[in-house]
Design a protein around this motif. Structure first.
Motif, PDB file in Angstrom:
ATOM      1  N   UNK A   1      -7.236 -15.770 -11.908  1.00  0.00           N
ATOM      2  CA  UNK A   1      -6.737 -15.942 -10.312  1.00  0.00           C
ATOM      3  C   UNK A   1      -7.111 -14.726  -9.770  1.00  0.00           C
ATOM      4  N   UNK A   2      -7.802 -15.016  -8.567  1.00  0.00           N
ATOM      5  CA  UNK A   2      -8.326 -13.802  -7.896  1.00  0.00           C
ATOM      6  C   UNK A   2      -7.571 -12.620  -7.745  1.00  0.00           C
ATOM      7  N   UNK A   3      -8.136 -11.418  -7.636  1.00  0.00           N
ATOM      8  CA  UNK A   3      -7.301 -10.250  -7.957  1.00  0.00           C
ATOM      9  C   UNK A   3      -6.212  -9.992  -6.699  1.00  0.00           C
ATOM     10  N   UNK A   4      -6.889 -10.084  -5.543  1.00  0.00           N
ATOM     11  CA  UNK A   4      -6.168  -9.891  -4.168  1.00  0.00           C
ATOM     12  C   UNK A   4      -4.748 -10.822  -4.285  1.00  0.00           C
ATOM     13  N   UNK A   5      -5.192 -12.074  -4.817  1.00  0.00           N
ATOM     14  CA  UNK A   5      -4.079 -12.968  -4.584  1.00  0.00           C
ATOM     15  C   UNK A   5      -2.989 -12.845  -5.637  1.00  0.00           C
ATOM     16  N   UNK A   6      -3.453 -12.315  -6.616  1.00  0.00           N
ATOM     17  CA  UNK A   6      -2.393 -12.137  -7.714  1.00  0.00           C
ATOM     18  C   UNK A   6      -1.375 -10.766  -7.252  1.00  0.00           C
ATOM     19  N   UNK A   7      -2.043  -9.744  -6.523  1.00  0.00           N
ATOM     20  CA  UNK A   7      -1.196  -8.682  -6.242  1.00  0.00           C
ATOM     21  C   UNK A   7      -0.378  -9.185  -5.188  1.00  0.00           C
ATOM     22  N   UNK A   8      -0.761 -10.127  -4.199  1.00  0.00           N
ATOM     23  CA  UNK A   8       0.121 -10.622  -3.205  1.00  0.00           C
ATOM     24  C   UNK A   8       1.141 -11.549  -3.778  1.00  0.00           C
ATOM     25  N   UNK A   9       1.104 -12.166  -4.858  1.00  0.00           N
ATOM     26  CA  UNK A   9       1.941 -13.033  -5.439  1.00  0.00           C
ATOM     27  C   UNK A   9       2.873 -12.194  -6.182  1.00  0.00           C
ATOM     28  N   UNK A  10       2.492 -11.023  -6.707  1.00  0.00           N
ATOM     29  CA  UNK A  10       3.341 -10.358  -7.432  1.00  0.00           C
ATOM     30  C   UNK A  10       4.501  -9.619  -6.578  1.00  0.00           C
ATOM     31  N   UNK A  11       3.829  -9.209  -5.477  1.00  0.00           N
ATOM     32  CA  UNK A  11       4.658  -8.612  -4.455  1.00  0.00           C
ATOM     33  C   UNK A  11       5.725  -9.430  -3.714  1.00  0.00           C
ATOM     34  N   UNK A  12       5.128 -10.765  -3.782  1.00  0.00           N
ATOM     35  CA  UNK A  12       5.981 -11.729  -3.044  1.00  0.00           C
ATOM     36  C   UNK A  12       7.324 -11.863  -4.123  1.00  0.00           C
ATOM     37  N   UNK A  13       7.069 -12.032  -5.344  1.00  0.00           N
ATOM     38  CA  UNK A  13       8.115 -12.338  -6.385  1.00  0.00           C
ATOM     39  C   UNK A  13       8.968 -11.216  -6.419  1.00  0.00           C
ATOM     40  N   UNK A  14       8.508  -9.975  -6.219  1.00  0.00           N
ATOM     41  CA  UNK A  14       9.504  -8.711  -6.189  1.00  0.00           C
ATOM     42  C   UNK A  14      10.101  -8.829  -5.060  1.00  0.00           C
ATOM     43  N   UNK A  15       9.836  -9.112  -4.068  1.00  0.00           N
ATOM     44  CA  UNK A  15      10.480  -9.254  -2.726  1.00  0.00           C
ATOM     45  C   UNK A  15      11.535 -10.364  -2.772  1.00  0.00           C
ATOM     46  N   UNK A  16      11.375 -11.502  -3.435  1.00  0.00           N
ATOM     47  CA  UNK A  16      12.079 -12.409  -3.549  1.00  0.00           C
ATOM     48  C   UNK A  16      13.471 -12.096  -4.323  1.00  0.00           C
ATOM     49  N   UNK A  17      13.315 -11.090  -5.214  1.00  0.00           N
ATOM     50  CA  UNK A  17      14.597 -10.413  -6.034  1.00  0.00           C
ATOM     51  C   UNK A  17      15.187  -9.469  -5.022  1.00  0.00           C
ATOM     52  N   UNK A  18      14.670  -8.965  -4.086  1.00  0.00           N
ATOM     53  CA  UNK A  18      15.121  -7.864  -3.349  1.00  0.00           C
ATOM     54  C   UNK A  18      15.073  -8.357  -1.735  1.00  0.00           C
ATOM     55  N   UNK A  19      16.001  -9.309  -1.366  1.00  0.00           N
ATOM     56  CA  UNK A  19      16.207  -9.640   0.123  1.00  0.00           C
ATOM     57  C   UNK A  19      16.432  -8.700   0.929  1.00  0.00           C
ATOM     58  N   UNK A  20      16.869  -7.244   0.698  1.00  0.00           N
ATOM     59  CA  UNK A  20      17.318  -6.450   1.696  1.00  0.00           C
ATOM     60  C   UNK A  20      15.858  -5.739   1.962  1.00  0.00           C
ATOM     61  N   UNK A  21      14.760  -6.006   1.276  1.00  0.00           N
ATOM     62  CA  UNK A  21      13.372  -5.371   1.541  1.00  0.00           C
ATOM     63  C   UNK A  21      12.397  -6.363   1.975  1.00  0.00           C
ATOM     64  N   UNK A  22      11.568  -5.797   2.987  1.00  0.00           N
ATOM     65  CA  UNK A  22      10.428  -6.662   3.681  1.00  0.00           C
ATOM     66  C   UNK A  22       9.243  -5.849   3.710  1.00  0.00           C
ATOM     67  N   UNK A  23       8.187  -6.676   3.751  1.00  0.00           N
ATOM     68  CA  UNK A  23       6.888  -6.018   3.896  1.00  0.00           C
ATOM     69  C   UNK A  23       6.205  -5.796   5.408  1.00  0.00           C
ATOM     70  N   UNK A  24       5.753  -4.882   5.197  1.00  0.00           N
ATOM     71  CA  UNK A  24       5.395  -4.329   6.800  1.00  0.00           C
ATOM     72  C   UNK A  24       3.959  -4.221   6.639  1.00  0.00           C
ATOM     73  N   UNK A  25       3.106  -4.046   5.649  1.00  0.00           N
ATOM     74  CA  UNK A  25       1.765  -4.123   5.646  1.00  0.00           C
ATOM     75  C   UNK A  25       1.016  -3.923   4.057  1.00  0.00           C
ATOM     76  N   UNK A  26       0.225  -4.620   3.785  1.00  0.00           N
ATOM     77  CA  UNK A  26      -0.550  -4.526   2.555  1.00  0.00           C
ATOM     78  C   UNK A  26      -2.021  -4.459   2.785  1.00  0.00           C
ATOM     79  N   UNK A  27      -2.489  -3.496   2.320  1.00  0.00           N
ATOM     80  CA  UNK A  27      -4.095  -3.047   2.719  1.00  0.00           C
ATOM     81  C   UNK A  27      -4.682  -2.930   1.464  1.00  0.00           C
ATOM     82  N   UNK A  28      -5.991  -3.347   1.105  1.00  0.00           N
ATOM     83  CA  UNK A  28      -6.933  -3.318   0.203  1.00  0.00           C
ATOM     84  C   UNK A  28      -8.151  -2.720   0.650  1.00  0.00           C
ATOM     85  N   UNK A  29      -8.476  -1.486   0.104  1.00  0.00           N
ATOM     86  CA  UNK A  29      -9.763  -0.840   0.412  1.00  0.00           C
ATOM     87  C   UNK A  29     -11.025  -1.592  -0.343  1.00  0.00           C
ATOM     88  N   UNK A  30     -12.108  -1.242  -0.023  1.00  0.00           N
ATOM     89  CA  UNK A  30     -13.465  -1.552  -0.702  1.00  0.00           C
ATOM     90  C   UNK A  30     -13.247  -1.413  -2.170  1.00  0.00           C
TER      91      UNK A  30
END
Length: 155
Positions: free
Chosen positions: A1-30
């Motif tokens: 699985x592509x690196x960035x997609x895997x990070x997004x997936x893991x973050x999404x899974x975490x946020x599913x367990x914590x409904x009181x939190x939400x993502x504002x921004x996710x940045x990847x540098x070069x």
């Protein structure tokens, strides 16, 4: 699985367990420096940031892909970006810069899916006679017209 997609997936899974939190921004540098900015209905604690960081780091193999990860809360200096952020700041003073570069300051009174409503308080000259009078009015502003909105910090 592509690196960035895997990070997004893991973050999404975490946020599913914590409904009181939400993502504002996710940045990847070069150089694969990852910055995650979170907000929460009741704020974001240091433990929340640690939990999010662990949810990502413990499920990634640094031997396979080297990266650095920084998880932080959206501070007061960060602009309000989502209706959920606006909702948690109802009753607070905010500064709004519109897309036409007009600036408005007022109390955030209510929000819905399309717009925010501010209570503007100011003084204006009386229609008859000398002096000024206090005025309070509501102004609705569609999200599409907001360039930047910041919570006003008063001491």
């Amino acid at each position: 699985m592509e690196f960035r997609k895997r990070i997004e997936e893991l973050l999404h899974e975490f946020l599913e367990t914590r409904k009181d939190l939400f993502l504002i921004d996710l940045k990847f540098s070069a150089g694969d420096d990852i910055t995650v900015i979170l907000d929460g209905d009741n704020g974001v604690s240091l433990q929340d940031c640690l939990d999010a960081s662990r949810a990502i780091e413990f499920n990634m193999d640094r031997e396979e892909h080297d990266f650095s990860l920084q998880v932080m809360s959206a501070g007061l200096s960060e602009p309000l970006a989502t209706p959920r952020q606006f909702a948690k700041n109802i009753g607070r003073e905010i500064d709004v810069l519109l897309t036409d570069d007009t600036k408005i300051e007022g109390e955030l009174a209510k929000i819905d899916e399309e717009k925010i409503t501010l209570i503007l308080r100011y003084r204006k000259p009386k229609d008859i006679g000398k002096g000024k009078m206090d005025v309070e009015e509501e102004k609705e502003i569609p999200y599409s017209e907001i360039k930047k909105a910041l919570v006003t910090i008063k001491f």
